[in-house]
Write an enzyme that holds these catalytic residues in place. Structure first.
Site, short mmCIF file in Angstrom:
data_model
loop_
_atom_site.label_atom_id
_atom_site.label_comp_id
_atom_site.label_asym_id
_atom_site.label_seq_id
_atom_site.Cartn_x
_atom_site.Cartn_y
_atom_site.Cartn_z
N ASP A 232 14.43 65.89 -123.89
CA ASP A 232 13.18 65.16 -123.71
C ASP A 232 13.47 63.85 -122.97
OD1 ASP A 232 10.73 63.95 -123.86
OD2 ASP A 232 10.57 64.03 -126.04
N GLN A 323 4.18 70.74 -125.58
CA GLN A 323 4.45 70.23 -126.93
C GLN A 323 3.16 69.58 -127.42
OE1 GLN A 323 6.75 67.14 -129.81
NE2 GLN A 323 7.65 67.38 -127.78
N LYS A 325 1.38 67.56 -129.69
CA LYS A 325 1.80 66.50 -130.61
C LYS A 325 0.63 66.17 -131.52
CE LYS A 325 5.50 63.71 -129.76
NZ LYS A 325 6.30 63.20 -128.66
#
Length: 410
Positions: A232, A323, A325
């Site tokens: 990341d 992703q 979140k």
């Protein structure tokens, strides 16, 4: 579908599972000072580059005397990528007042009907995404308690899902580049290290680090263990290489070659100031990776996590993986919408979150991931690896056992 009736609502102030960071200040060179950083904060709302986190803990007393819980929390890196400043709402008292007015003494026909109130237009200055996130957890828990079942079962019923799954786990190895990788290998995690690469020095060290990880898997991983590798960048690679697509692809190609055939995922390698800019740049990188025949995959995170952005990013082919979140999406209903968009558009749904979450918020997210059949689930809270893996794994296994028992009894 069972009714849920809320008798009383209360909030208390707690703490998150980690701290909060002024990410731009760190990426622009603030020197480390032990656990903290030297120099002034750059982002609005920060008094220091790293600050203590806060959680608002919601307690719902139901009409039958049971209690449901939810925790309002932010993510680690605030004030960037479309995220708000490091505040949950105006203040605890005002937040409690608004939530009481909306929910206290009311009866709802299930979770989705109750969560719909979190879209109340007159109160959006209070019902910020972290607040809606926590309140939706509490409402989902209340629906499950009222129905005498799991939160996953509630979601399966209300969204018409026939089968749940046990997603592979993505372990965060935090700032410990070696010891936590050993733990991830020993625990046979599906994907790791998900380490946040924030600085030029870390970008420069990454290729050699990947060589070490690859050798370590071969040394202690055991036969047949083939984890995915996930890195990341939080846009730091784009800052270092001025978003030059050719230079970035060359860098990523070096990393992929060092992974020796393991599938590699790169999250947010490019820098952007807005969601449309991030989407355009990621789509260009996606196209160039395909043109070169590179096997790595792109993960979108920071700019894709706001209501409505997932669909735009999916249509633009801006990433192979989202992703999702959870705190950044607000109500869990928004997280679920993003997961469904991924399924519809052939994007892999990675149910993420933050090290700054709590045990309560993570457990609710586990049920969402299982019920909505996500591809991967991020282990959290904390950055020590073990605690997040324990919370996530145990909740998933308990839930699976309950669901299997319910199915056997029906």
């Amino acid at each position: 579908m069972s009714e849920l009736e809320i008798k009383r609502l209360a909030l208390v102030e707690g703490i998150g599972g980690f701290w909060v960071n002024d990410q731009p200040a760190i990426q622009l060179g603030a020197p480390a000072d032990g656990f903290f950083f030297k120099g002034p904060a750059r982002s609005p709302g920060f008094n220091a580059i790293r600050e203590p986190s806060v959680a608002y803990c919601i307690m719902l007393e139901l009409a039958d005397g049971q209690y449901a819980y939810g925790d309002c929390v932010t993510v680690l890196n605030l004030g960037y990528g479309g995220r708000p400043a490091p505040v949950l709402a105006q203040d605890l008292g005002k937040t409690q007042e608004v939530l009481r007015a909306l929910f206290e003494g009311r009866r709802f026909e299930g979770f989705r009907a109750a969560a719909a109130l979190l879209d109340s237009e007159p109160h959006q200055d209070i019902l910020l995404r972290p607040i809606a996130f926590g309140m939706s957890q509490a409402l989902l828990s209340a629906a499950a308690l009222s129905a005498r079942t799991t939160m996953a079962r509630v979601l399966m019923r209300e969204y018409g899902v026939q089968h749940y799954s046990l997603p592979g786990l993505a372990g965060s190895c935090g700032g410990n580049w070696k010891d936590n990788v050993d733990k991830a290998i020993a625990r046979q995690i599906s994907m790791f290290p998900q380490y946040a690469i924030q600085t030029r020095e870390q970008c420069e060290r990454l290729p050699e680090y990947v060589s070490w990880i690859n050798a370590r898997i071969d040394e202690i991983g055991g036969q047949g263990y083939t984890p995915d590798l996930h890195f990341d960048f939080h846009s730091s690679l784009g800052r270092m290489l001025d978003n030059n697509v050719d230079a970035i692809c060359n860098y990523l190609s070096d990393v992929v070659s060092r992974a020796a055939g393991r599938q590699v995922y790169f999250e947010d390698p490019l820098y952007a100031d807005t969601a449309p800019e991030a989407m355009e740049r990621m789509a260009q990188l996606y196209e160039e990776l395909e043109r070169r025949g590179m096997s790595c995959r792109l993960v979108a995170d920071e700019w894709v996590n706001a209501p409505g952005e997932a669909k735009r990013f999916a249509q633009a082919r801006a990433a192979h993986v989202f992703q999702i979140k959870t705190p950044d999406n607000g109500s869990l209903t928004n997280t679920i919408d993003s997961i469904r968009i991924c399924h519809e558009h052939g994007v892999l749904p990675y149910l993420g979150g933050s090290c700054n979450e709590t045990d309560i918020s993570v457990r609710a997210s586990v049920h969402v991931g299982m019920a909505m059949n996500v591809w991967r689930m991020f282990t959290r809270p904390g950055l020590g690896f073990d605690e997040g893996l324990m919370v996530t794994t145990n909740e998933m296994r308990r839930t699976a056992a309950r669901l299997e028992h319910e199915d056997a009894q029906s």
